[in-house]
Design an enzyme around this catalytic site. Structure first.
Site, mmCIF file in Angstrom:
data_model
loop_
_atom_site.group_PDB
_atom_site.id
_atom_site.type_symbol
_atom_site.label_atom_id
_atom_site.label_comp_id
_atom_site.label_asym_id
_atom_site.label_seq_id
_atom_site.Cartn_x
_atom_site.Cartn_y
_atom_site.Cartn_z
ATOM 1 C CG HIS A 21 -95.904 -37.284 35.131
ATOM 2 N ND1 HIS A 21 -97.252 -37.413 34.900
ATOM 3 C CD2 HIS A 21 -95.061 -37.012 34.485
ATOM 4 C CE1 HIS A 21 -96.817 -35.687 34.169
ATOM 5 N NE2 HIS A 21 -95.503 -35.194 34.080
ATOM 6 C CD GLU B 198 -98.285 -39.172 39.951
ATOM 7 O OE1 GLU B 198 -98.970 -38.248 39.984
ATOM 8 O OE2 GLU B 198 -97.303 -39.195 39.136
ATOM 9 C CB CYS C 212 -101.750 -35.236 34.641
ATOM 10 S SG CYS C 212 -100.246 -36.786 33.843
ATOM 11 C CB CYS D 84 -100.059 -40.332 35.700
ATOM 12 S SG CYS D 84 -99.190 -39.225 35.929
#
Length: 163
Positions: free
Chosen positions: A58, A60, A88, A91
Site C-alpha cells: 500500500h 502509505e 488501513c 498502514c
C-alpha cells in the site's frame, strides 16, 4: 482535528499521485509526506503491481517505511502523511511505528469498501485508523475525511471494472 492552510493542496497532491499510480497500471492510491511547515518531502503510489502483486504494498505503508529509514523521529513527529484514502489497519501500524505524527486522508475506509465491494485485490479491513493510533503510546493526529468527493472519484470507475 485541526486543519492547516496547506492541507487541501497537499491532499490533492496525494490524489495526483494516486492518478499517476493508476496510469502506471497500479491501484489508484497515493500518499505524500510533508514536513511541519507543509513542504512535501516524498511521494508514493500504490505498489501492488509494481511490487509483483504484493497485496501489502500500500502507498502509505511503503511511504512510512521509506520515511522511517530517511528521517529522524523528531522530524517525523512533526510530519504529516497525506493519503488519498484512510490508512488501513496495516498502514496505520506502519505510520505509527515510523513515528509520523499526523495523518490527513480523503476517503474513509467505509466509503472505499462501498466502492470496492468484495474485490479480492482490495479486501477492505473496516477498522478506522484512529482506533489503531489510539492504541499506541505516542500521539498521532488524524484529520479526515477531507475532500471526500474528490477522493471517491479516484476509485469510482476503477473497482467496478475489476470484477
Amino acid at each position: 482535528m485541526s486543519q492547516r492552510p496547506y492541507d487541501e493542496a497537499n491532499l490533492r497532491r496525494a490524489f495526483a499521485v494516486a492518478s499517476q499510480s493508476r496510469a502506471g497500471g497500479d491501484h489508484p492510491f497515493g500518499a505524500v509526506l510533508a514536513d511541519s511547515k507543509g513542504v512535501i518531502l516524498m511521494e508514493q503510489g500504490n505498489g501492488f503491481t509494481a511490487e509483483g502483486r504484493d497485496r501489502t504494498a500500500h502507498a502509505e505503508k511503503l511511504l512510512a517505511t521509506r520515511a522511517g529509514k530517511t528521517y529522524s523521529l523528531t522530524v517525523l513527529a512533526g510530519a504529516t502523511l497525506y493519503s488519498s484514502a484512510e490508512p488501513c489497519a496495516m498502514c496505520a501500524g506502519a505510520i505509527y511505528w515510523a513515528g509520523i505524527g499526523r495523518v490527513v486522508f480523503g476517503q474513509t475506509e467505509v466509503a472505499l469498501k462501498a466502492i470496492t465491494g468484495d474485490n479480492p485485490e482490495n479486501p477492505t479491513l473496516d477498522l478506522p485508523c484512529v482506533v489503531v493510533f489510539e492504541a499506541g503510546q505516542r500521539p498521532t493526529e488524524v484529520v479526515g475525511p477531507l475532500l471526500e468527493d474528490e477522493a471517491s472519484a479516484l476509485q469510482a470507475d476503477y473497482w467496478g471494472s475489476r470484477g
